[in-house]
Design an enzyme around this catalytic site. Structure first.
Site, PDB file in Angstrom:
ATOM      1  N   GLY A 117       0.783  -1.375  -0.192  1.00 56.59           N
ATOM      2  CA  GLY A 117       0.112   0.069   0.013  1.00 56.59           C
ATOM      3  C   GLY A 117       0.698   1.400  -0.049  1.00 56.59           C
ATOM      4  O   GLY A 117       0.129   2.238   0.109  1.00 56.59           O
ATOM      5  N   THR A 118       1.895   1.194  -0.144  1.00 57.26           N
ATOM      6  CA  THR A 118       2.890   2.501  -0.192  1.00 57.26           C
ATOM      7  C   THR A 118       2.685   3.560  -1.193  1.00 57.26           C
ATOM      8  O   THR A 118       2.383   4.600  -1.084  1.00 57.26           O
ATOM      9  CB  THR A 118       4.383   2.037  -0.441  1.00 57.26           C
ATOM     10  OG1 THR A 118       4.737   1.076  -1.334  1.00 57.26           O
ATOM     11  CG2 THR A 118       5.050   1.371   0.959  1.00 57.26           C
TER      12      THR A 118
END
Length: 265
Positions: A209-210
């Site tokens: 999810g970066t």
């Protein structure tokens, strides 16, 4: 006035990326978040097992419901898997006169699963890039957009960012998180200049999810009135801190999420 941002993206049932990461990021940065869901993914820290696309007419209904009521300050766009949905989103942006758009061209999940159909790439370039104030591809996505190999140097990153800018977006943030070396270096290229944003590369497997988190953090900054360079700077700092705190969480058996609420717990 309450700062409001809208995420137009896919849902991650595991909670680490997509709509869920976007809304967590908005909340952590003091922005009210609303959402338009474009796809449902059966997903966890190990990978994506199924994708259910939301019909384009329902995406249109979501857009109209949100934008007809809320005074939206910024828009973040993420996963759009089909040409019909891309068209619905492009029309919606025009209909509701949205120009503060941060577009994360989600193509491949952290696990390696493909999230954007091949036939949708050309439509995405044609219909959405010209409507984006900022495009935030990672190195693999940038290579796919320009039809080349993944950049292996900062000079190659600059060349690919320039090629993407020529496709019509107003600015490009080419993310270097998938590169090598002690630093994670991101390049912001606009029509008037360039700036590098650097941070120490953090050794952790918990990076799920970066990309969603960074683009949402930038959108949150814009919603709060920051200019583009400041929004990128604060967004980069936020995601770096969230990655650094990721190992405080024990989530799943694979690539765990970053810690969106690291400042509180």
């Amino acid at each position: 006035m309450t700062a409001i941002a809208v995420t137009i993206a896919g849902s991650d049932s595991g909670g680490g990326a997509g709509i869920q990461a976007d809304l967590k990021t908005f909340s952590a940065l003091g922005v009210y978040g609303a959402s338009v869901i474009t796809a449902l993914t059966a997903q966890n820290t190990l990978g994506v097992t199924a994708i259910h696309d939301v019909p384009a007419d329902f995406v249109t209904a979501e857009i109209d419901a949100v934008f007809s009521d809320l005074a939206v300050d910024a828009v973040k766009i993420g996963m759009l898997s089909r040409p019909e949905v891309i068209g619905a989103v492009a029309s919606g942006l025009d209909r509701w006169q949205q120009t503060k758009v941060v577009f994360d061209p989600v193509m491949v999940a952290t696990s390696g699963d493909m999230l954007l159909r091949e036939e949708a790439v050309a439509v995405l370039i044609r219909d959405l890039l010209p409507r984006a104030a900022l495009l935030t591809p990672n190195m693999r996505e940038a290579a796919r957009l320009v039809g080349g190999d993944v950049a292996s140097s900062e000079a190659e990153m600059e060349a690919q960012a320039a090629a993407i800018l020529a496709l019509g977006t107003r600015a490009v943030l080419l993310k270097g998180g998938h590169g090598e070396g002690d630093e994670s270096a991101d390049l912001l290229l606009t029509r008037t200049g360039k700036r590098w944003y650097r941070a120490p590369r953090i050794a952790t497997k918990n990076t799920h999810g970066t990309g969603c988190t960074l683009s949402s953090a930038i959108a949150a900054g814009i919603a709060r009135g920051q200019d583009l360079e400041t929004a990128v700077e604060t967004g980069k700092r936020y995601v770096t801190d969230a990655i650094a705190a990721a190992d405080r969480l024990t989530i799943g058996k694979g690539h765990g999420p970053v810690h969106h609420f690291h400042a509180w717990w």
